[in-house]
Design a protein around this motif. Structure first.
Motif, PDB file in Angstrom:
ATOM      1  N   TYR A 117       0.891  -1.730   0.269  1.00  0.00           N
ATOM      2  CA  TYR A 117       0.060   0.452   0.087  1.00  0.00           C
ATOM      3  C   TYR A 117       0.717   1.134   0.001  1.00  0.00           C
ATOM      4  CZ  TYR A 117       1.131  -0.733   4.855  1.00  0.00           C
ATOM      5  OH  TYR A 117       1.780  -0.472   6.279  1.00  0.00           O
ATOM      6  N   ARG A 123      -0.575  11.644  12.734  1.00  0.00           N
ATOM      7  CA  ARG A 123      -0.095  11.459  14.058  1.00  0.00           C
ATOM      8  C   ARG A 123      -0.077  12.488  14.082  1.00  0.00           C
ATOM      9  NH1 ARG A 123       4.423   5.818  13.929  1.00  0.00           N
ATOM     10  NH2 ARG A 123       2.965   5.063  12.229  1.00  0.00           N
ATOM     11  N   GLY A 130      11.708  15.786   9.139  1.00  0.00           N
ATOM     12  CA  GLY A 130      11.634  14.190   9.030  1.00  0.00           C
ATOM     13  C   GLY A 130      10.324  13.602  10.104  1.00  0.00           C
ATOM     14  N   TYR A 132       6.238  14.442  10.942  1.00  0.00           N
ATOM     15  CA  TYR A 132       4.631  15.388  10.360  1.00  0.00           C
ATOM     16  C   TYR A 132       4.006  14.451  11.126  1.00  0.00           C
ATOM     17  CZ  TYR A 132       8.663  16.487   7.355  1.00  0.00           C
ATOM     18  OH  TYR A 132       9.993  16.834   6.775  1.00  0.00           O
ATOM     19  N   PHE A 135       2.137  12.102   6.354  1.00  0.00           N
ATOM     20  CA  PHE A 135       2.676  11.798   5.970  1.00  0.00           C
ATOM     21  C   PHE A 135       2.648  10.751   5.648  1.00  0.00           C
ATOM     22  CE2 PHE A 135       3.464   8.192   8.953  1.00  0.00           C
ATOM     23  CZ  PHE A 135       2.665   8.328   9.899  1.00  0.00           C
ATOM     24  N   GLN A 137       3.641   7.108   3.579  1.00  0.00           N
ATOM     25  CA  GLN A 137       3.921   5.669   3.998  1.00  0.00           C
ATOM     26  C   GLN A 137       4.070   4.926   2.519  1.00  0.00           C
ATOM     27  OE1 GLN A 137       2.640   3.665   7.559  1.00  0.00           O
ATOM     28  NE2 GLN A 137       4.361   4.678   8.591  1.00  0.00           N
ATOM     29  N   GLU A 141       3.138  -6.035   3.576  1.00  0.00           N
ATOM     30  CA  GLU A 141       2.496  -6.867   4.277  1.00  0.00           C
ATOM     31  C   GLU A 141       2.370  -8.200   3.772  1.00  0.00           C
ATOM     32  OE1 GLU A 141       2.762  -5.586   7.020  1.00  0.00           O
ATOM     33  OE2 GLU A 141       1.870  -3.628   6.967  1.00  0.00           O
ATOM     34  N   LEU A 270       4.672   0.045  18.980  1.00  0.00           N
ATOM     35  CA  LEU A 270       3.831  -0.531  18.348  1.00  0.00           C
ATOM     36  C   LEU A 270       3.202  -2.296  19.024  1.00  0.00           C
ATOM     37  CD1 LEU A 270       4.682   0.746  15.072  1.00  0.00           C
ATOM     38  CD2 LEU A 270       2.610   0.699  14.724  1.00  0.00           C
ATOM     39  N   TYR A 273       3.955  -6.186  18.080  1.00  0.00           N
ATOM     40  CA  TYR A 273       5.128  -7.281  17.021  1.00  0.00           C
ATOM     41  C   TYR A 273       5.445  -8.679  17.890  1.00  0.00           C
ATOM     42  CZ  TYR A 273       5.726  -3.213  14.117  1.00  0.00           C
ATOM     43  OH  TYR A 273       5.823  -2.112  13.183  1.00  0.00           O
ATOM     44  N   GLY A 294       9.795  -2.173  10.780  1.00  0.00           N
ATOM     45  CA  GLY A 294       8.447  -3.422  10.835  1.00  0.00           C
ATOM     46  C   GLY A 294       8.963  -4.877  11.503  1.00  0.00           C
ATOM     47  N   GLY A 295       7.816  -5.281  11.582  1.00  0.00           N
ATOM     48  CA  GLY A 295       8.165  -6.844  12.430  1.00  0.00           C
ATOM     49  C   GLY A 295       6.871  -7.320  12.023  1.00  0.00           C
ATOM     50  N   PHE A 316       6.565  -4.549   7.010  1.00  0.00           N
ATOM     51  CA  PHE A 316       7.129  -2.983   7.250  1.00  0.00           C
ATOM     52  C   PHE A 316       6.396  -2.068   6.259  1.00  0.00           C
ATOM     53  CE2 PHE A 316       8.181  -0.992   2.749  1.00  0.00           C
ATOM     54  CZ  PHE A 316       8.414  -2.254   2.143  1.00  0.00           C
ATOM     55  N   ARG A 322      11.088  10.700   4.445  1.00  0.00           N
ATOM     56  CA  ARG A 322      12.206  10.119   4.823  1.00  0.00           C
ATOM     57  C   ARG A 322      13.411  10.409   4.128  1.00  0.00           C
ATOM     58  NH1 ARG A 322      10.817   8.481  11.752  1.00  0.00           N
ATOM     59  NH2 ARG A 322       9.850  10.146  11.932  1.00  0.00           N
TER      60      ARG A 322
HETATM   61  P1  HAM Z   1       6.410   3.001  12.441  1.00  0.00           P
HETATM   62  O1  HAM Z   1       7.276   2.602  13.429  1.00  0.00           O
HETATM   63  O2  HAM Z   1       5.503   4.006  13.033  1.00  0.00           O
HETATM   64  O3  HAM Z   1       5.926   1.352  11.913  1.00  0.00           O
HETATM   65  O4  HAM Z   1       6.578   3.894  10.713  1.00  0.00           O
HETATM   66  C1  HAM Z   1       7.091   3.399  10.204  1.00  0.00           C
HETATM   67  C2  HAM Z   1       7.871   4.460   9.248  1.00  0.00           C
HETATM   68  O5  HAM Z   1       7.109   5.190   9.447  1.00  0.00           O
HETATM   69  C3  HAM Z   1       8.677   5.021  10.020  1.00  0.00           C
HETATM   70  O6  HAM Z   1      10.269   4.607   9.883  1.00  0.00           O
HETATM   71  C4  HAM Z   1       9.283   6.523   9.400  1.00  0.00           C
HETATM   72  O7  HAM Z   1       9.949   6.325   8.721  1.00  0.00           O
HETATM   73  C5  HAM Z   1       7.343   6.328   8.519  1.00  0.00           C
HETATM   74  N1  HAM Z   1       6.805   7.572  10.266  1.00  0.00           N
HETATM   75  C6  HAM Z   1       6.624   7.202  11.068  1.00  0.00           C
HETATM   76  N2  HAM Z   1       5.950   8.465  12.113  1.00  0.00           N
HETATM   77  C7  HAM Z   1       6.402  10.225  11.024  1.00  0.00           C
HETATM   78  C8  HAM Z   1       6.095  11.344  10.749  1.00  0.00           C
HETATM   79  N3  HAM Z   1       5.143  11.646  12.134  1.00  0.00           N
HETATM   80  N4  HAM Z   1       6.012  11.307   9.659  1.00  0.00           N
HETATM   81  C9  HAM Z   1       6.889  11.282   8.794  1.00  0.00           C
HETATM   82  N5  HAM Z   1       7.390   9.936   8.835  1.00  0.00           N
HETATM   83  C10 HAM Z   1       7.145   8.671   9.447  1.00  0.00           C
HETATM   84  C11 HAM Z   1       4.332   1.523  11.419  1.00  0.00           C
HETATM   85  O8  HAM Z   1       4.220   2.105  11.133  1.00  0.00           O
HETATM   86  C12 HAM Z   1       3.840  -0.742  11.308  1.00  0.00           C
HETATM   87  N6  HAM Z   1       2.941  -0.267  10.455  1.00  0.00           N
HETATM   88  C13 HAM Z   1       5.184  -1.095  10.265  1.00  0.00           C
HETATM   89  C14 HAM Z   1       4.384  -1.842   9.790  1.00  0.00           C
HETATM   90  C15 HAM Z   1       4.141  -2.475   8.635  1.00  0.00           C
HETATM   91  N7  HAM Z   1       5.233  -2.901  10.639  1.00  0.00           N
HETATM   92  C16 HAM Z   1       4.378  -4.413   9.707  1.00  0.00           C
HETATM   93  N8  HAM Z   1       3.484  -3.843   9.423  1.00  0.00           N
END
Ligand code: HAM
Length: 435
Positions: A117, A123, A130, A132, A135, A137, A141, A270, A273, A294-295, A316, A322
């Motif tokens: 996706y 958030r 870096g 926001y 943002f 993503q 999965e 989160l 995991y 991720g994980g 991930f 970023r």
């Molecule tokens: P997360 O570590 O919360 O994981 O976010 C993944 C990436 O999103 C971060 O490493 C960063 O690069 C970017 N990111 C997070 N917050 C922000 C922000 N406020 N501004 C800019 N970039 C940001 C997840 O979201 C999980 N869903 C990942 C995952 C997928 N795990 C398993 N499947």
């Protein structure tokens, strides 16, 4: 008007909401490039796209990501819909993908479910470089397989994608956070180890100590770091199956020569995991140094209603914002606009011919701009140069009568007559030196 005056917003001016941004060229071109590279790499690894809603029930994230996490506890944009139901702007998409997997019984389709996706996440964090509030993503999965090989292939895919984006100098931090039983034992061990020092630690840590001691490892407060450095690590508390799983993933990475650094304190923010957890970090990013994270999250789909045998998962998400910052720091130039020709008609009566020519050239796949035919040629050529066009096509009455145009290379100023019918072919090969 003085400089200060021109900077002050007018009373009627409306600005973007704090922590949100407008993306335009050249930056937006790098976003497009990351997306294009990701799509191509995902295709090779057998992933298909899923598009899930941006609005979701708040409860989805409370259940999947965890009430105690910063994301759910402090950062969600959540509100009551008109029917009084709490809904939110998604803060991440793994929970949404797992919800969709359950809602549409995707495990009934043949093979492992592999979905990717791309899109905005929200958030309510304190904005900085870096980081926001809105943002982008890109994530992927894999649902329905617990094989260590799947973890390995996902990490290999990420190295491929990073290299394609010019970010092969990122670092992979790798950990295993075990299964639920391991975490319970580890949590107890952490509490015991923290007990003598907890009163000296920050208020957040004191709260985490009570509710979820694992989160203490996320603490960034300088004064707490020596205490945290001396805590036991998760890896000492893995049971045999989790230890074997992690060891298999590491062996495959070693065999295939993919680098990583063990990061025994990496717990991720989160709660879903289990087992393998990872982040890729990059030096160009400063404090927000995670390019992606991720994980594995075995059991998440089951918690949302999937049968146990289909509820393993790993994935991930990368932060596109970023990625772009790191790519810019690495000197990755945005691709040029690539306008092949700027059509300068000499007089309004030639505008219809100019528009027809532009249409033909565009149908032939070329990017074309049409100048203002009321302006003098010199002015049109000036504007042509500013668009970055490679050449100008000048249409004067005599030339048009002969079904010709003057083709002028804007870089050199060289020009020559070309038959209108031959223009598309000529413009399509700009690199060839012409006599
Ligand atoms: P997360 O570590 O919360 O994981 O976010 C993944 C990436 O999103 C971060 O490493 C960063 O690069 C970017 N990111 C997070 N917050 C922000 C922000 N406020 N501004 C800019 N970039 C940001 C997840 O979201 C999980 N869903 C990942 C995952 C997928 N795990 C398993 N499947």
């Amino acid at each position: 008007m003085s400089k200060a005056e021109s900077k002050a917003p007018k009373a009627t001016e409306i600005r973007a909401i704090k922590g949100t941004r407008d993306l335009v060229a050249p930056e937006v071109l790098l976003f497009q490039e990351v997306e294009a590279q990701a799509r191509e790499v995902f295709r090779r690894y057998g992933f298909e796209e899923i598009r899930t809603p941006i609005l979701e029930p708040t409860e989805l994230f409370a259940r999947a990501v965890g009430e105690e996490t910063d994301i759910v506890g402090k950062e969600m944009f959540t509100f009551l819909d008109r029917d009084e139901r709490p809904i939110c702007l998604r803060p991440e998409a793994t929970a949404s993908v797992a919800r969709a997997y359950v809602e549409h019984r995707l495990w009934e389709r043949p093979g492992t479910t592999k979905l990717y996706y791309q899109g905005p996440m929200f958030r309510r964090e304190r904005p900085q470089k870096g980081r926001y509030r809105q943002f982008s993503q890109i994530g992927a999965e894999v649902l329905g397989s617990g094989l260590p090989q799947v973890d390995y292939e996902l990490l290999e895919m990420l190295w491929t994608l990073l290299r394609a984006c010019g970010l092969g100098d990122a670092e992979l931090l790798l950990n295993s956070i075990g299964c639920e039983a391991d975490r319970r034992r580890y949590t107890e061990a952490l509490r015991a180890a923290l007990r003598p020092d907890i009163e000296r630690m920050c208020a957040d840590c004191r709260r985490r100590y009570e509710r979820n001691p694992l989160r203490v490892l996320d603490c960034k407060v300088e004064a707490d770091q020596p205490i945290i450095a001396a805590l036991p690590t998760m890896l000492d508390y893995l049971d045999e199956p989790c230890r074997a799983h992690f060891s298999a993933v590491r062996t495959m990475l070693d065999e295939q020569g993919l680098p990583y650094r063990l990061a025994p304190r990496l717990v991720r923010g989160l709660d879903y995991y289990r087992r393998t957890a990872f982040e890729f970090v990059h030096g160009a990013l400063g404090a927000q140094n995670a390019l992606l994270g991720g994980g594995r999250y075995d059991g998440l789909a089951q918690a949302l209603g999937a049968p146990a045998q289909y509820s393993e998962g790993i994935g991930f998400a990368l932060g596109e914002d970023r990625f772009v910052i790191a790519m810019q720091a690495a000197g990755r130039a945005s691709p040029p606009r690539g306008i092949a020709a700027y059509i300068a008609a000499l007089g309004p009566e030639l505008l219809p011919r100019a528009l027809r020519l532009a249409r033909e050239l565009r149908e032939a796949g070329l990017a074309v701009e049409v100048g203002d035919a009321q302006r003098k040629l010199a002015r049109q050529l000036e504007l042509a140069a500013r668009t970055g066009a490679r050449s100008a096509v000048i249409l004067g009455p005599d030339e048009v009568a002969r079904e010709e145009a003057t083709l002028r290379e804007l870089g050199t100023g060289n020009q020559r007559a070309v038959a209108l019918a031959a223009l598309a072919g000529e413009l399509a090969q700009p690199a060839k030196a012409k006599p």
